[in-house]
Scaffold this motif. Structure first.
Motif, PDB file in Angstrom:
ATOM      1  N   GLU A 385     -47.659  18.172 -66.509  1.00 22.52           N
ATOM      2  CA  GLU A 385     -48.802  17.857 -65.508  1.00 22.52           C
ATOM      3  C   GLU A 385     -48.465  19.099 -64.311  1.00 22.52           C
ATOM      4  N   GLU A 386     -47.410  19.822 -64.158  1.00 23.24           N
ATOM      5  CA  GLU A 386     -47.144  20.759 -63.500  1.00 23.24           C
ATOM      6  C   GLU A 386     -47.257  22.240 -64.081  1.00 23.24           C
ATOM      7  N   MET A 387     -47.907  22.273 -65.238  1.00 21.96           N
ATOM      8  CA  MET A 387     -48.102  23.395 -65.866  1.00 21.96           C
ATOM      9  C   MET A 387     -48.942  24.559 -64.950  1.00 21.96           C
ATOM     10  N   LEU A 388     -49.964  24.045 -64.904  1.00 29.45           N
ATOM     11  CA  LEU A 388     -50.932  24.762 -63.922  1.00 29.45           C
ATOM     12  C   LEU A 388     -50.547  24.880 -62.563  1.00 29.45           C
ATOM     13  N   ASN A 389     -50.617  26.166 -61.778  1.00 28.03           N
ATOM     14  CA  ASN A 389     -49.865  26.327 -60.700  1.00 28.03           C
ATOM     15  C   ASN A 389     -50.977  26.897 -59.541  1.00 28.03           C
ATOM     16  N   PRO A 390     -51.834  26.025 -59.101  1.00 24.27           N
ATOM     17  CA  PRO A 390     -52.963  26.273 -58.333  1.00 24.27           C
ATOM     18  C   PRO A 390     -52.450  26.857 -57.116  1.00 24.27           C
ATOM     19  N   ILE A 391     -51.366  26.434 -56.448  1.00 27.98           N
ATOM     20  CA  ILE A 391     -50.975  26.793 -55.229  1.00 27.98           C
ATOM     21  C   ILE A 391     -50.010  28.238 -55.504  1.00 27.98           C
ATOM     22  N   GLY A 392     -49.984  28.708 -56.603  1.00 26.97           N
ATOM     23  CA  GLY A 392     -49.206  29.930 -56.766  1.00 26.97           C
ATOM     24  C   GLY A 392     -50.014  31.053 -56.401  1.00 26.97           C
ATOM     25  N   THR A 393     -49.416  32.290 -56.382  1.00 29.14           N
ATOM     26  CA  THR A 393     -50.438  33.640 -55.944  1.00 29.14           C
ATOM     27  C   THR A 393     -51.273  34.038 -56.978  1.00 29.14           C
ATOM     28  N   ILE A 394     -52.382  34.589 -56.199  1.00 27.79           N
ATOM     29  CA  ILE A 394     -53.414  35.110 -57.315  1.00 27.79           C
ATOM     30  C   ILE A 394     -52.992  36.608 -57.707  1.00 27.79           C
ATOM     31  N   GLN A 395     -51.791  37.140 -56.921  1.00 26.87           N
ATOM     32  CA  GLN A 395     -51.363  38.562 -57.266  1.00 26.87           C
ATOM     33  C   GLN A 395     -50.666  38.409 -58.859  1.00 26.87           C
ATOM     34  N   THR A 396     -50.846  39.365 -59.381  1.00 24.68           N
ATOM     35  CA  THR A 396     -50.071  39.583 -60.823  1.00 24.68           C
ATOM     36  C   THR A 396     -48.870  40.247 -60.731  1.00 24.68           C
ATOM     37  N   ASN A 397     -47.887  39.700 -61.647  1.00 19.82           N
ATOM     38  CA  ASN A 397     -46.615  40.336 -61.391  1.00 19.82           C
ATOM     39  C   ASN A 397     -46.339  41.712 -61.475  1.00 19.82           C
ATOM     40  N   PRO A 398     -46.149  42.263 -60.498  1.00 20.19           N
ATOM     41  CA  PRO A 398     -45.667  43.832 -60.655  1.00 20.19           C
ATOM     42  C   PRO A 398     -44.780  44.262 -61.561  1.00 20.19           C
ATOM     43  N   TYR A 399     -43.910  43.319 -62.040  1.00 26.43           N
ATOM     44  CA  TYR A 399     -42.644  43.943 -62.727  1.00 26.43           C
ATOM     45  C   TYR A 399     -43.323  43.963 -64.368  1.00 26.43           C
ATOM     46  N   THR A 400     -44.191  44.560 -64.670  1.00 27.00           N
ATOM     47  CA  THR A 400     -45.123  44.554 -65.834  1.00 27.00           C
ATOM     48  C   THR A 400     -44.385  44.799 -67.226  1.00 27.00           C
ATOM     49  N   GLU A 401     -42.977  45.335 -67.109  1.00 26.70           N
ATOM     50  CA  GLU A 401     -42.269  45.755 -68.230  1.00 26.70           C
ATOM     51  C   GLU A 401     -42.127  44.465 -69.242  1.00 26.70           C
ATOM     52  N   ASN A 402     -41.551  43.612 -68.551  1.00 23.50           N
ATOM     53  CA  ASN A 402     -41.072  42.054 -69.213  1.00 23.50           C
ATOM     54  C   ASN A 402     -42.033  41.106 -68.910  1.00 23.50           C
ATOM     55  N   ALA A 403     -43.190  41.423 -68.485  1.00 23.60           N
ATOM     56  CA  ALA A 403     -44.213  40.396 -68.205  1.00 23.60           C
ATOM     57  C   ALA A 403     -45.351  40.192 -69.199  1.00 23.60           C
ATOM     58  N   THR A 404     -45.521  38.966 -69.720  1.00 26.14           N
ATOM     59  CA  THR A 404     -46.781  38.948 -70.768  1.00 26.14           C
ATOM     60  C   THR A 404     -48.034  39.201 -70.006  1.00 26.14           C
ATOM     61  N   ALA A 405     -48.648  40.013 -70.806  1.00 27.94           N
ATOM     62  CA  ALA A 405     -50.017  40.466 -70.351  1.00 27.94           C
ATOM     63  C   ALA A 405     -50.986  39.492 -70.795  1.00 27.94           C
ATOM     64  N   LEU A 406     -51.875  39.069 -69.778  1.00 24.95           N
ATOM     65  CA  LEU A 406     -52.982  38.216 -70.130  1.00 24.95           C
ATOM     66  C   LEU A 406     -54.254  38.967 -69.978  1.00 24.95           C
ATOM     67  N   HIS A 407     -55.004  39.338 -70.964  1.00 25.41           N
ATOM     68  CA  HIS A 407     -56.447  40.149 -70.897  1.00 25.41           C
ATOM     69  C   HIS A 407     -57.447  39.329 -70.915  1.00 25.41           C
ATOM     70  N   ILE A 408     -58.200  39.498 -70.029  1.00 29.00           N
ATOM     71  CA  ILE A 408     -59.374  38.726 -69.718  1.00 29.00           C
ATOM     72  C   ILE A 408     -60.576  39.386 -69.712  1.00 29.00           C
ATOM     73  N   HIS A 409     -61.537  39.153 -70.203  1.00 30.45           N
ATOM     74  CA  HIS A 409     -62.969  39.935 -70.228  1.00 30.45           C
ATOM     75  C   HIS A 409     -64.004  38.883 -69.722  1.00 30.45           C
TER      76      HIS A 409
END
Length: 974
Positions: A385-409
């Protein structure tokens, strides 16, 4: 100088060649634009301007000197400690303050607009984030916000230039924060965009088309039976248009390695699922969409889904303006290896790897279109139930090198942008029901059942007429997934009476994301005096995290008030700058800091002096830590050599000048004139805090002490002291002065900050230890504290001191009980020579009491020992009238706090995303509800408190045993 001291200085020089005890001369390599290289020894204390003069004189003997032109047309560049290029436009800075990564300076030709570049350079140094970093952000929202703030700042500075001397002094150095009389309350209709119409013709449904992992593709979609749109607002003709998108494949990403290492999962086979949800605040608008399980193995770099459609059961027209689209990607394991440790023996079948959030509408209110890349954040919750984190930031992770990139169209549906329309204005009326009263009097943590929500919504006009303070509960009763309800709520909001600023604070919580609601809340806050605004500024800065767009009413309000009162501006600056290192708010806070500085240019040099002073103190602290590491085997030798090194450092001219004649960050009304080096020291704890003593010309020769901490997070202490200050204010409003000592505490950076030293005070532990030759017996000497006060007060002064002790002891008994403050050993409670008792060090709050071997070390609701009672009763035995008065103070104080219980809950709720270790969920705040007995009558609550009071007295012997153990341990350490 002793050989050991020389070794210590060598360590420091090796650690930082341009700081601390480095040589007086530094060899610097200069690179000239003519291609000439010059090596030159320069004074490390010299300013950049002086160094340029020395270079210019030397360069005259080198070829191509005439090609350089005018000296003023050039400036230096260097690579700073953050390994980025920095332009040294501000030439009043010293080389030792700049601290380049290597002693290499490059001379470059200035571009036009030197004054602007100089201002940009100063602001970048001041806020801790170069403006070139903001320039490099390719985000239209950032660009638009900066342009708007630049224009507003220019207008602000033009108004400042037109001020009379008196007006300017009142704005910058007002002796009181109270402004003129508050403006009248109005109920006018919000006319912002009231006539906005969106006229678009559609012939296909609105949808999202997204590959939820590393490779998004535009794909074909199924069409529902939808009537073509007429030329009216798009949202009025979207009744049956569903929201759905597709997922396909993703490539293997590094975070899976972390996942398997953490969970010890079976690596031979696993599958991946994607979960997506639409949220308005914490309210889930419809059932989350979950993908089928992918097929794949760890060795494979690709995962696929058989059924690649995720569909939401909600019409597009029912999406609120502040809808968040939240994603979570998680692994599904068939087998989990057994853990050796029983603590981690159970691992949930579902393990989240990355999560990320984004807004459905952009900062202009337009439906997002086109390709967007979201770099995910990592977390490992234990429950599905805690997987979705609506209270979390809407900013994307600035440390892009090791972060999974989610591409949305986000597909484009028309040649015209789709803009969220203004709400229609509609009203309806219903009969008043008496059941509302009971519901409206509940605390903010009380949950509303669906029947109660329906009742509140049905009687919304009765709420407006009879219970205006019930607005938060009405908002929680709105069906945000129905656009008709949203329209009626918006119409009602236009005529809703203003709430008191204290009540309006709740509307800035994450549960109320609607733009119009938050703008209404800010309108209510405008009635706050500057003094009251200062009281709640800490929370108002934190709730900026809940604002999805940079340009919002709260940001404008804070900037306006900060630029109108320098004391508010001072603390706004430090609250923002202290968290500039946090990736989720780094850009947002930097933008606000830049806007504040541009609109308060005279304040820049004052703040810059404080930033430089704190940098010097950090250098001294690092020097001490290096010294203690080197001499760890000999504590006596360590203390002597390290203190000598500290004093040598503080006596250097660069340190003396920087640390003298500045406004205290703890209180900008206090001028710190000069350091009393002989009385400075460092404290014997893990992070070696600095105890800095200042002479103060304004206080008739008295000294001021501040403690600088580097390595400890002071934000929880800062919050606790703010609440203590508020309690003190509420008690005084009720004509009850309990002599609270809410000393200054300010976080200034990443695990760094300052604490005010309370003068003429000592800890209970020291008072007890000095009264006994045996540490084990000191805690049981009930006369020690009373005798200590007698030594410092006589006659009427002693009576006043005991009265001060009685009042303050009552205040802190109630405050520590309500806030659940733990770890109350005898070194965390102090007494002033004037009699005031006060608590320090608030590392454990909200009932997080310390334990050892599973046994609670603190078994009392608050500290009330018999030696405290001994002082209150002036040494008399048996419970006297003095004790009766003390108990009455406690009960009165408790009832005052109960009346303001909702305010305390709101203030803690607004801090939930600050990242404090003991305030991470609503469950933590439940402690306040229980300690204040909210939901009970005053009689029931008072009965509960009296039981706790008796328990504290009855079990006080356990406190004495804990204090004895603490005294013995302290005596052994010394």
């Amino acid at each position: 100088m002793p050989p050991a001291m020389t070794d210590l200085l060598d360590i420091w020089a090796a650690h930082s060649p341009l700081a601390g005890h480095a040589p007086d001369q530094i060899t610097v390599d200069f690179l000239l634009p003519t291609g000439i290289y010059i090596q030159l020894d320069v004074p490390r204390e010299a300013t950049i301007q002086h160094i340029k003069l020395l270079l210019w004189k030397q360069a005259q003997s080198f070829p191509l000197f005439p090609a350089l032109g005018e000296m003023e047309s050039h400036m230096f560049e260097c690579v700073n400690q953050a390994a980025v290029h920095e332009e040294l436009e501000d030439e009043t800075r010293r080389l030792c303050d700049v601290r380049p990564f290597l002693p290499v300076l490059k001379l470059v030709t200035r571009n036009c607009g030197r004054a602007e570049r100089l201002l940009d350079s100063k602001i970048g140094v001041l806020i801790g984030k170069g403006l070139h970093e903001l320039d490099a952000i390719n985000d239209q929202e950032v660009k638009d916000f900066r342009i708007k703030m630049f224009r507003l700042s220019e207008e602000r500075m033009q108004r400042v230039q037109m001020m009379t001397c008196t007006e300017w002094l009142q704005a910058c150095f007002s002796p009181q924060l109270e402004p003129p009389a508050a403006t009248a309350v109005t109920d006018g209709v919000n006319d912002r965009a009231a006539d906005l119409k969106v006229i678009i013709h559609f012939d296909q449904p609105y949808l999202f088309c997204a590959n939820a992992l590393n490779h998004f593709q535009i794909c074909s979609v199924s069409h529902h039976n939808v009537l073509p749109f007429e030329k009216k607002s798009v949202f009025s003709h979207c009744q049956s248009m569903g929201l759905f998108f597709h997922i396909f494949t993703f490539n293997f990403f590094p975070l899976l390695n972390v996942f398997f290492k953490k969970t010890h999962a079976d690596e031979s086979h696993f599958s991946v699922q994607v979960r997506a949800g639409l949220f308005h605040g914490t309210e889930l608008l419809c059932k989350p969409a979950v993908s089928s399980e992918s097929s794949g193995q760890r060795a494979s770099s690709e995962h696929t889904w058989r059924d690649n459609t995720l569909e939401f059961d909600i019409s597009v027209c029912d999406l609120p303006r502040m809808t968040r689209l939240c994603f979570a990607i998680y692994a599904v394991m068939d087998k989990v290896k057994k853990q050796k440790s029983t603590k981690n023996s159970h691992i949930n079948k579902y393990q989240t790897i990355p999560w990320v959030n984004t807004m459905v509408f952009d900062f202009k209110g337009q439906l997002k279109t086109g390709d967007i890349t979201l770099h995910c954040w990592s977390s490992f919750p234990d429950e599905l139930e805690e997987m979705l984190n609506p209270i979390g930031t809407i900013q994307t992770n600035p440390y892009t090198e090791n972060a999974t990139a989610l591409h949305i169209h986000f597909p484009e549906y028309s040649s015209h942008p789709i803009i969220f329309p203004p709400f229609d204005k509609a009203r309806g009326g219903k009969k008043f029901y008496i059941e509302l009263k009971e519901i409206m009097e509940r605390d903010p943590l009380s949950q509303l059942c669906e029947n109660e929500k329906d009742l509140i919504w049905t009687l919304r006009h009765d709420c407006w007429e009879n219970f205006p303070q019930s607005l938060p509960k009405l908002l929680l009763s709105v069906k945000w997934s129905k656009h008709e309800d949203m329209a009626q709520l918006q119409a009602l909001l236009q005529i809703w009476p203003k709430l008191s600023p204290r009540d309006a604070l709740e509307l800035l919580d994450f549960n109320y994301p609607d733009q119009y609601v938050r703008e209404y809340a800010v309108r209510c806050l405008r009635d706050m005096s500057d003094e009251e605004l200062s009281q709640y500024l800490l929370q108002l800065v934190q709730v900026l995290r809940y604002e999805p767009y940079y340009d919002c009413a709260l940001t404008h309000f804070l900037l306006e008030r900060a630029q109108g009162n320098r004391k508010i501006g001072h603390f706004l600056f430090w609250h923002l700058r202290s968290e500039i290192h946090m990736p989720a708010v780094s850009v947002q806070f930097a933008l606000i800091l830049e806007a504040y500085c541009r609109g308060s240019i005279p304040h820049i040099e004052v703040l810059k002096k404080q930033v430089e002073a704190l940098s010097k103190l950090k250098s001294v602290n690092e020097l001490i830590k290096l010294g203690t590491i080197k001499n760890a085997r000999s504590k006596t030798k360590e203390a002597m050599l390290t203190k000598e090194a500290m004093m040598t450092c503080l006596r250097q001219s660069g340190y003396t000048e920087t640390l003298s004649d500045l406004h205290s960050p703890l209180n900008p009304n206090v001028q710190l004139s000069g350091i009393n080096v002989e009385r400075c020291r460092y404290m014997d704890s893990k992070m070696k805090p600095l105890w800095i003593v200042y002479n103060n010309k304004l206080l008739s020769g008295d000294t001021l002490g501040i403690i600088f901490k580097n390595g400890d997070d002071l934000r929880q202490d800062m919050l606790t002291l703010q609440i203590l200050r508020l309690m003190d204010l509420l008690w005084k409003e009720a004509n009850l002065d309990l002599r609270i000592v809410p000393y200054g505490c300010l976080a200034t950076g990443d695990r760094a900050g300052l604490i005010e030293v309370v003068s003429s005070a000592d800890t209970i532990a020291n008072i007890q230890l000095t009264s006994s030759n045996v540490a084990a017996a000191a805690a049981f000497n009930k006369d020690a504290l009373l005798n200590w006060l007698k030594e410092r007060n006589s006659g009427d002064a002693l009576d006043r001191a005991i009265e001060e002790f009685t009042l303050s002891c009552a205040g802190y008994c109630v405050a520590t009980y309500v806030l659940g403050i733990g770890d109350r050993h005898s070194d965390n409670i102090m007494v002033r020579s004037t009699g005031q008792l006060f608590h320090i060090d608030f590392g454990h709050i909200l009932g997080n009491f310390k334990s050892k071997f599973g046994i609670k070390r603190e078994r009392v609701p608050f500290i009330l020992t018999h030696d405290f009672i001994h002082v209150i009763q002036q040494g008399k035995t048996g419970y006297t009238e003095k004790f009766g008065s003390f108990r009455q103070y406690c009960e009165e104080a408790y009832l005052v706090l109960r009346k303001n219980g909702n305010l305390f809950i709101t203030l803690f709720a607004l801090m939930l995303t600050a990242g404090l270790p003991e305030l991470t969920s609503v469950k933590d705040i439940q402690y306040l509800k229980d300690s204040l007995a909210l939901g009970k009558t005053d009689e029931e609550a008072l009965k509960q408190f009296r039981q706790k009071f008796d328990e504290a007295l009855r079990e006080s012997w356990t406190t004495k045993v804990n204090w004895m153990a603490h005294n013995v341990a302290k005596d052994n350490r010394s």
